[in-house]
Write a protein that holds these residues in place. Sequence first.
Motif, PDB file in Angstrom:
ATOM      1  N   LEU A 490      -9.702  11.293   5.686  1.00  0.00           N
ATOM      2  CA  LEU A 490      -8.466  11.078   6.446  1.00  0.00           C
ATOM      3  C   LEU A 490      -7.289  10.854   5.500  1.00  0.00           C
ATOM      4  O   LEU A 490      -6.217  11.451   5.669  1.00  0.00           O
ATOM      5  CB  LEU A 490      -8.634   9.878   7.383  1.00  0.00           C
ATOM      6  N   HIS A 491      -7.469  10.026   4.476  1.00  0.00           N
ATOM      7  CA  HIS A 491      -6.390   9.763   3.529  1.00  0.00           C
ATOM      8  C   HIS A 491      -5.999  11.027   2.773  1.00  0.00           C
ATOM      9  O   HIS A 491      -4.803  11.279   2.543  1.00  0.00           O
ATOM     10  CB  HIS A 491      -6.810   8.668   2.543  1.00  0.00           C
ATOM     11  N   ALA A 492      -6.984  11.822   2.390  1.00  0.00           N
ATOM     12  CA  ALA A 492      -6.694  13.073   1.687  1.00  0.00           C
ATOM     13  C   ALA A 492      -5.927  14.039   2.584  1.00  0.00           C
ATOM     14  O   ALA A 492      -4.999  14.724   2.135  1.00  0.00           O
ATOM     15  CB  ALA A 492      -7.992  13.716   1.204  1.00  0.00           C
ATOM     16  N   ALA A 493      -6.308  14.093   3.869  1.00  0.00           N
ATOM     17  CA  ALA A 493      -5.595  14.956   4.811  1.00  0.00           C
ATOM     18  C   ALA A 493      -4.158  14.494   4.984  1.00  0.00           C
ATOM     19  O   ALA A 493      -3.224  15.308   5.061  1.00  0.00           O
ATOM     20  CB  ALA A 493      -6.320  14.967   6.153  1.00  0.00           C
ATOM     21  N   GLU A 494      -3.957  13.181   5.043  1.00  0.00           N
ATOM     22  CA  GLU A 494      -2.601  12.637   5.183  1.00  0.00           C
ATOM     23  C   GLU A 494      -1.738  12.982   3.973  1.00  0.00           C
ATOM     24  O   GLU A 494      -0.534  13.231   4.099  1.00  0.00           O
ATOM     25  CB  GLU A 494      -2.674  11.122   5.363  1.00  0.00           C
ATOM     26  N   ASP A 495      -2.364  13.008   2.801  1.00  0.00           N
ATOM     27  CA  ASP A 495      -1.615  13.353   1.591  1.00  0.00           C
ATOM     28  C   ASP A 495      -1.309  14.840   1.512  1.00  0.00           C
ATOM     29  O   ASP A 495      -0.361  15.253   0.831  1.00  0.00           O
ATOM     30  CB  ASP A 495      -2.413  12.951   0.349  1.00  0.00           C
ATOM     31  N   SER A 496      -2.096  15.649   2.213  1.00  0.00           N
ATOM     32  CA  SER A 496      -1.977  17.101   2.073  1.00  0.00           C
ATOM     33  C   SER A 496      -1.202  17.769   3.200  1.00  0.00           C
ATOM     34  O   SER A 496      -0.422  18.698   2.949  1.00  0.00           O
ATOM     35  CB  SER A 496      -3.378  17.714   1.990  1.00  0.00           C
ATOM     36  N   LEU A 497      -1.422  17.336   4.434  1.00  0.00           N
ATOM     37  CA  LEU A 497      -0.804  18.016   5.570  1.00  0.00           C
ATOM     38  C   LEU A 497       0.705  17.774   5.606  1.00  0.00           C
ATOM     39  O   LEU A 497       1.176  16.675   5.273  1.00  0.00           O
ATOM     40  CB  LEU A 497      -1.435  17.531   6.882  1.00  0.00           C
ATOM     41  N   PRO A 498       1.470  18.780   6.015  1.00  0.00           N
ATOM     42  CA  PRO A 498       2.932  18.619   6.065  1.00  0.00           C
ATOM     43  C   PRO A 498       3.347  17.623   7.147  1.00  0.00           C
ATOM     44  O   PRO A 498       2.783  17.617   8.256  1.00  0.00           O
ATOM     45  CB  PRO A 498       3.430  20.034   6.396  1.00  0.00           C
ATOM     46  N   CYS A 499       4.299  16.780   6.811  1.00  0.00           N
ATOM     47  CA  CYS A 499       4.846  15.813   7.767  1.00  0.00           C
ATOM     48  C   CYS A 499       6.213  15.372   7.245  1.00  0.00           C
ATOM     49  O   CYS A 499       6.309  14.936   6.086  1.00  0.00           O
ATOM     50  CB  CYS A 499       3.913  14.609   7.916  1.00  0.00           C
ATOM     51  N   PRO A 500       7.260  15.475   8.047  1.00  0.00           N
ATOM     52  CA  PRO A 500       8.585  15.048   7.590  1.00  0.00           C
ATOM     53  C   PRO A 500       8.562  13.600   7.111  1.00  0.00           C
ATOM     54  O   PRO A 500       7.867  12.747   7.695  1.00  0.00           O
ATOM     55  CB  PRO A 500       9.466  15.203   8.832  1.00  0.00           C
ATOM     56  N   VAL A 501       9.313  13.312   6.067  1.00  0.00           N
ATOM     57  CA  VAL A 501       9.333  11.974   5.478  1.00  0.00           C
ATOM     58  C   VAL A 501       9.665  10.918   6.517  1.00  0.00           C
ATOM     59  O   VAL A 501       9.082   9.827   6.543  1.00  0.00           O
ATOM     60  CB  VAL A 501      10.347  11.915   4.308  1.00  0.00           C
ATOM     61  N   ILE A 502      10.581  11.257   7.419  1.00  0.00           N
ATOM     62  CA  ILE A 502      11.005  10.293   8.420  1.00  0.00           C
ATOM     63  C   ILE A 502       9.874   9.875   9.354  1.00  0.00           C
ATOM     64  O   ILE A 502       9.880   8.791   9.937  1.00  0.00           O
ATOM     65  CB  ILE A 502      12.216  10.856   9.228  1.00  0.00           C
ATOM     66  N   HIS A 503       8.870  10.755   9.523  1.00  0.00           N
ATOM     67  CA  HIS A 503       7.736  10.466  10.401  1.00  0.00           C
ATOM     68  C   HIS A 503       6.479  10.028   9.661  1.00  0.00           C
ATOM     69  O   HIS A 503       5.540   9.525  10.288  1.00  0.00           O
ATOM     70  CB  HIS A 503       7.375  11.703  11.233  1.00  0.00           C
ATOM     71  N   ARG A 504       6.432  10.231   8.338  1.00  0.00           N
ATOM     72  CA  ARG A 504       5.170  10.097   7.613  1.00  0.00           C
ATOM     73  C   ARG A 504       4.573   8.698   7.704  1.00  0.00           C
ATOM     74  O   ARG A 504       3.378   8.545   7.974  1.00  0.00           O
ATOM     75  CB  ARG A 504       5.366  10.512   6.155  1.00  0.00           C
ATOM     76  N   TYR A 505       5.356   7.674   7.466  1.00  0.00           N
ATOM     77  CA  TYR A 505       4.797   6.315   7.453  1.00  0.00           C
ATOM     78  C   TYR A 505       4.205   5.969   8.814  1.00  0.00           C
ATOM     79  O   TYR A 505       3.071   5.498   8.923  1.00  0.00           O
ATOM     80  CB  TYR A 505       5.868   5.287   7.075  1.00  0.00           C
ATOM     81  N   ARG A 506       4.989   6.236   9.887  1.00  0.00           N
ATOM     82  CA  ARG A 506       4.509   5.894  11.217  1.00  0.00           C
ATOM     83  C   ARG A 506       3.285   6.735  11.596  1.00  0.00           C
ATOM     84  O   ARG A 506       2.325   6.221  12.196  1.00  0.00           O
ATOM     85  CB  ARG A 506       5.622   6.112  12.237  1.00  0.00           C
ATOM     86  N   ALA A 507       3.315   8.011  11.241  1.00  0.00           N
ATOM     87  CA  ALA A 507       2.178   8.883  11.552  1.00  0.00           C
ATOM     88  C   ALA A 507       0.917   8.401  10.848  1.00  0.00           C
ATOM     89  O   ALA A 507      -0.180   8.408  11.421  1.00  0.00           O
ATOM     90  CB  ALA A 507       2.493  10.324  11.162  1.00  0.00           C
ATOM     91  N   ARG A 508       1.062   7.965   9.599  1.00  0.00           N
ATOM     92  CA  ARG A 508      -0.095   7.476   8.839  1.00  0.00           C
ATOM     93  C   ARG A 508      -0.650   6.192   9.465  1.00  0.00           C
ATOM     94  O   ARG A 508      -1.864   6.056   9.645  1.00  0.00           O
ATOM     95  CB  ARG A 508       0.310   7.233   7.389  1.00  0.00           C
ATOM     96  N   VAL A 509       0.228   5.269   9.798  1.00  0.00           N
ATOM     97  CA  VAL A 509      -0.222   4.010  10.399  1.00  0.00           C
ATOM     98  C   VAL A 509      -0.920   4.277  11.725  1.00  0.00           C
ATOM     99  O   VAL A 509      -1.981   3.705  12.022  1.00  0.00           O
ATOM    100  CB  VAL A 509       0.973   3.061  10.596  1.00  0.00           C
ATOM    101  N   ASN A 510      -0.330   5.170  12.534  1.00  0.00           N
ATOM    102  CA  ASN A 510      -0.947   5.494  13.830  1.00  0.00           C
ATOM    103  C   ASN A 510      -2.328   6.122  13.655  1.00  0.00           C
ATOM    104  O   ASN A 510      -3.279   5.778  14.367  1.00  0.00           O
ATOM    105  CB  ASN A 510      -0.041   6.437  14.628  1.00  0.00           C
ATOM    106  N   ALA A 511      -2.421   7.067  12.731  1.00  0.00           N
ATOM    107  CA  ALA A 511      -3.696   7.773  12.526  1.00  0.00           C
ATOM    108  C   ALA A 511      -4.778   6.823  12.033  1.00  0.00           C
ATOM    109  O   ALA A 511      -5.921   6.844  12.524  1.00  0.00           O
ATOM    110  CB  ALA A 511      -3.502   8.915  11.537  1.00  0.00           C
ATOM    111  N   GLU A 512      -4.438   5.972  11.072  1.00  0.00           N
ATOM    112  CA  GLU A 512      -5.439   5.058  10.528  1.00  0.00           C
ATOM    113  C   GLU A 512      -5.798   3.973  11.535  1.00  0.00           C
ATOM    114  O   GLU A 512      -6.958   3.548  11.624  1.00  0.00           O
ATOM    115  CB  GLU A 512      -4.929   4.466   9.217  1.00  0.00           C
TER     116      GLU A 512
END
Length: 537
Positions: A490-512
């Motif tokens: 999951l962490h590797a996918a989060e580092d690799s998949l495209p996600c706008p910077v403005i959404h990245r932190y929230r998307a990561r917290v939600n996914a984890e």
Amino acid sequence: MFNILTDPLIRINVAGNTYPAPLPETYAALMDDKVDSFPALRPHQRHAWHAFLVQLGAMAMHRAGLAEPPRDAEEWLRIIRALTADYPDGEPWHLVVEDITKPAFMQPPASDWTSYDTKTLFWSPDALDMLDTAKNHDLKTVVGRDAEFENWLFALITMQTMNGQVGRGNYPIARMNSGDGSRTAFSVTPSLSPGAHVRRDMTALLERSSEITGSLPFRWDGLGLLWTRQWNGKESEAILLSDLHPFYIEICRRRRLRVDAARRLHALKAASENRRIAAKENRGVVGDPWTLVTVDKGGVKALTMQRDSFDYRHIADYLTSSDWTTPFLFAVTPSEQSVGSIYLIARAIRRKKGGQTEGYHERIVPIRTKARTAMLRRDSNLDALGQIAQDRIEQIRIVQSILRHAITSFATHGDDGRTSTVLRSRPQDNPLRKKVDEWVSKLDEIVDARFFDDLQDEFEVDDETERRRVRNEWLMNGRDGIVDSARRTLHAAEDSLPCPVIHRYRARVNAEGLFEGRIRGAKGLPFLFDTHEGGAE
């Protein structure tokens, strides 16, 4: 010309030294377990060569009345020659025989040369062998123009005993369930050395010879070497199973080797009107001692290699499920009861529609003593092994489902509506779902590498509390458990998949958060997080 029984045409590697040997000497070295490898043998040719050695050796031993394989090259020469006593000059063992009315090695005789194409010649053995390669990067084609005679020998055996249907006039072997099928091979062996494997399968074949005939109408005095019978390509010449020896070595193509003035070998081809063996309706169930058999809505059929046929899920099913009829050489024999660990060897060439190949597949699985004994006795212990395997596979499925949900949530920036849409879609219809599944499959690769070692760790434990501890450690141990590996994926996918910077932190917290919540939930693996049961957060 080029007699494989008397001319040193087969290179063998013995204790680091490579030298050419005739076939009888090769057998003698194999029976003494001295052969380390065959330097010219390509990976996709391994089963064809192995099966040829086993079937020929077992046939020669059976007709000579021998219970144990000879260790002397002269004795091997005698019993193999006895199979073709009608040819005192040994034509069936020559790579080249100019007289078309006589057989050559793996090349049937004909009435004359008129049906052979003299314009389209094969100057390379790999063009003969892998004529149906789907992509050149599967296996490089036409690279052996300066090939040795042994390359032609291996190519002939592979072509004649492993081929599917490739265009009109090129019909498949009987030992596959369709022209697009595979000749899959499963056996066990006490050692991975070529000699030990050949000797084991040869003696096991003789031990279980009465089982091979079964409901099939083979005859012990039947035709064993199909290239010794004339074949003009006529449908009326199709050979019946009732004409065959149980260990028969088949051919499926009309090909002949010739030699030019410069002693360069080349091959000619001729078409046929139908299959060499009249067994299409048998769907590959023709007594092949390496082939798994199952039942579908059309009846009994031989296994066809699919992309995932050798993954841990399928291999576990083959080992333990009653849905499959175990091939003779896949089953542990009574004489192997005192042997320690053994190895399962699975091999196949995968084909797609049209007969073209899609890669060679091979898997080796070490089987320890307790699992080996369960396979031999086919008792409740085998059922227990199967249940453990299915329980583990179900738990892997749960973790993968949660991982898929979490990665999709990140990829859709936490949009629940988009997440649901992606999860309901098919990979072939939705590029994002395909990308997510590629990440999820990485967990399968991690699991697959050690699944059977881990499975047997649990199976060998008798105490229920200790068995539960072993299972929980496999699932989560803070290092390389299934849940630990899923988190890293999951962490590797989060580092690799495209996600706008403005959404990245929230998307990561939600996914984890989603991953951790579901894995601890009632439909996850909550027992791993219950400290009263020895789990740990």
